[in-house]
Design an enzyme around this catalytic site. Structure first.
Site, PDB file in Angstrom:
ATOM      1  N   ASN A   1       0.856  -1.183   0.000  1.00 39.55           N
ATOM      2  CA  ASN A   1       0.000   0.000   0.000  1.00 39.55           C
ATOM      3  C   ASN A   1       0.894   1.236   0.000  1.00 39.55           C
ATOM      4  O   ASN A   1       2.122   1.132  -0.038  1.00 39.55           O
ATOM      5  CB  ASN A   1      -0.968  -0.010   1.195  1.00 39.55           C
ATOM      6  CG  ASN A   1      -0.251  -0.056   2.541  1.00 39.55           C
ATOM      7  OD1 ASN A   1       0.853   0.489   2.706  1.00 39.55           O
ATOM      8  ND2 ASN A   1      -0.868  -0.687   3.521  1.00 39.55           N
ATOM      9  N   ARG A   2       0.312   2.411   0.049  1.00 44.86           N
ATOM     10  CA  ARG A   2       1.097   3.637  -0.066  1.00 44.86           C
ATOM     11  C   ARG A   2       2.121   3.788   1.058  1.00 44.86           C
ATOM     12  O   ARG A   2       3.276   4.145   0.818  1.00 44.86           O
ATOM     13  CB  ARG A   2       0.157   4.845  -0.095  1.00 44.86           C
ATOM     14  CG  ARG A   2      -0.661   4.965  -1.364  1.00 44.86           C
ATOM     15  CD  ARG A   2      -1.573   6.174  -1.366  1.00 44.86           C
ATOM     16  NE  ARG A   2      -2.582   6.118  -0.316  1.00 44.86           N
ATOM     17  CZ  ARG A   2      -3.625   6.940  -0.240  1.00 44.86           C
ATOM     18  NH1 ARG A   2      -3.782   7.889  -1.151  1.00 44.86           N
ATOM     19  NH2 ARG A   2      -4.508   6.837   0.733  1.00 44.86           N
ATOM     20  N   ALA A   3       1.692   3.501   2.293  1.00 48.40           N
ATOM     21  CA  ALA A   3       2.600   3.650   3.423  1.00 48.40           C
ATOM     22  C   ALA A   3       3.751   2.654   3.341  1.00 48.40           C
ATOM     23  O   ALA A   3       4.905   3.000   3.648  1.00 48.40           O
ATOM     24  CB  ALA A   3       1.829   3.470   4.731  1.00 48.40           C
ATOM     25  N   GLU A   4       3.451   1.427   2.934  1.00 46.23           N
ATOM     26  CA  GLU A   4       4.489   0.401   2.837  1.00 46.23           C
ATOM     27  C   GLU A   4       5.507   0.730   1.749  1.00 46.23           C
ATOM     28  O   GLU A   4       6.710   0.525   1.928  1.00 46.23           O
ATOM     29  CB  GLU A   4       3.843  -0.957   2.578  1.00 46.23           C
ATOM     30  CG  GLU A   4       3.072  -1.492   3.782  1.00 46.23           C
ATOM     31  CD  GLU A   4       2.097  -2.605   3.438  1.00 46.23           C
ATOM     32  OE1 GLU A   4       1.609  -3.269   4.374  1.00 46.23           O
ATOM     33  OE2 GLU A   4       1.799  -2.800   2.237  1.00 46.23           O
TER      34      GLU A   4
ATOM     35  N   ASP B   1      -6.056  -8.086   2.138  1.00 45.18           N
ATOM     36  CA  ASP B   1      -6.206  -9.546   2.029  1.00 45.18           C
ATOM     37  C   ASP B   1      -7.092  -9.900   0.839  1.00 45.18           C
ATOM     38  O   ASP B   1      -6.790 -10.811   0.068  1.00 45.18           O
ATOM     39  CB  ASP B   1      -6.843 -10.115   3.305  1.00 45.18           C
ATOM     40  CG  ASP B   1      -5.965  -9.940   4.533  1.00 45.18           C
ATOM     41  OD1 ASP B   1      -4.766  -9.655   4.372  1.00 45.18           O
ATOM     42  OD2 ASP B   1      -6.493 -10.112   5.647  1.00 45.18           O
TER      43      ASP B   1
END
Length: 321
Positions: free
Chosen positions: A207-210, A275
């Protein structure tokens, strides 16, 4: 033209139930038990400025990689979950839930491991508090299951790693190498700041944060493309599927960039949305769809699941509707 029609334009037909039933996805990763206490909130505690929840109902659901495996099963494909649990009551409950849902398992129990439990306290349809029960493993959890993993490869069409950063996938580089040597596509839902451990995977789905944790923040789409291209080259993955919440999702591959706008009509709860996205992507790719087409169905599934409460899945019927 309505937005929904634009989003579905060019979407390849959903594979038939018969085709999906013949496909098998091997899911490997960290599992947990998601526990919910639902109750009424009618007053503030006299002991501290916090709400008092009178618990009226308890609920338990599959979490982590177990929810991913259930997501695969709900879409009509067969799935095997390979993981490690503790020797405790939550592990017993996880086994019961997996068996009840028809998820095949290759489980090892470890007496030193506390099966992860995430307890959410719910009042007035809102999450008020989450309490996590877990311990930091002092040894490799899946290291002793490499042989079992290799044995399972021949019977599965695709391998999916669900990494929640709980210590279960320290041997993931070896497992990825075994899967690719066997000719199996490998999908990874990543975690942490070291994506080098996923080298050689077919697709990773941060995701964006990861992604920002690994590549740094980006300024505009051109900078984002440059950072993702550099990441793909550095770790040797075929594609990066970036999930972007209200911005939808973007697939970066050697074929270029493919973006899909978000389809959620109402966002109720994003728990477990990642998920559902990777489970749908895996099922569609196992059924022979291209990455681009599989991503479109994954985007559609993600838009459905965020409209549900808590850790949830999407069924074949919902995706088809």
């Amino acid at each position: 033209m309505p937005v929904t029609k634009n989003l579905l334009q060019g979407l390849q037909s959903l594979p038939t139930r018969e085709l999906l039933a013949a496909k098998r996805v091997l899911v490997v990763g960290d599992v947990m038990l998601d526990r919910y206490w639902h109750g009424a909130v009618e007053r503030i505690s006299p002991e501290a400025p916090v709400p008092v929840v009178r618990v009226e109902r308890e609920e338990e659901r599959l979490g982590g990689a177990a929810n991913v495996a259930l997501g695969v099963k709900m879409l009509g494909a067969r799935t095997t979950l390979l993981t490690v649990v503790g020797r405790d009551q939550p592990a017993v409950k996880l086994r019961e839930l997996l068996h009840a849902q028809g998820v095949e398992t290759v489980l090892r129990d470890d007496p030193k491991l506390q099966t992860i439990v995430k307890l959410r306290v719910i009042g007035r349809a809102q999450q008020l508090l989450r309490i996590d029960f877990e311990n930091e493993p002092d040894h490799e959890l899946l290291g002793e299951m490499t042989d079992a993993f290799e044995q399972q490869l021949a019977d599965h069409d695709l391998v999916l790693f669900s990494d929640y950063g709980k210590g279960g996938l320290a041997h993931i580089p070896q497992m990825i190498a075994l899967a690719r040597a066997a000719g199996k596509p490998v999908l990874v839902d990543p975690k942490g700041s070291d994506f080098q451990r996923y080298a050689g995977a077919t697709v990773i789905t941060p995701n964006r944060a990861e992604l920002a944790l690994v590549s740094g923040q980006w300024r505009g789409e051109a900078d984002l493309k440059a950072k993702v291209d550099a990441l793909r080259e550095a770790i040797g993955v075929e594609a990066v599927l970036l999930t972007r919440s209200e911005e939808g999702m973007t697939l970066f591959s050697a074929n270029g960039i493919n973006h899909e706008p978000a389809q959620a009509r109402e966002v109720f709860d994003v728990t477990g949305a990642g998920d559902t996205v990777i489970a749908t992507l895996a099922v569609m790719m196992a059924a022979g769809l291209s990455m681009d087409q599989a991503m479109r169905w994954a985007n559609r599934a993600g838009g459905i699941v965020v409209g549900k409460f808590g850790t949830a899945t999407v069924s074949y019927e919902e995706l088809q509707a």
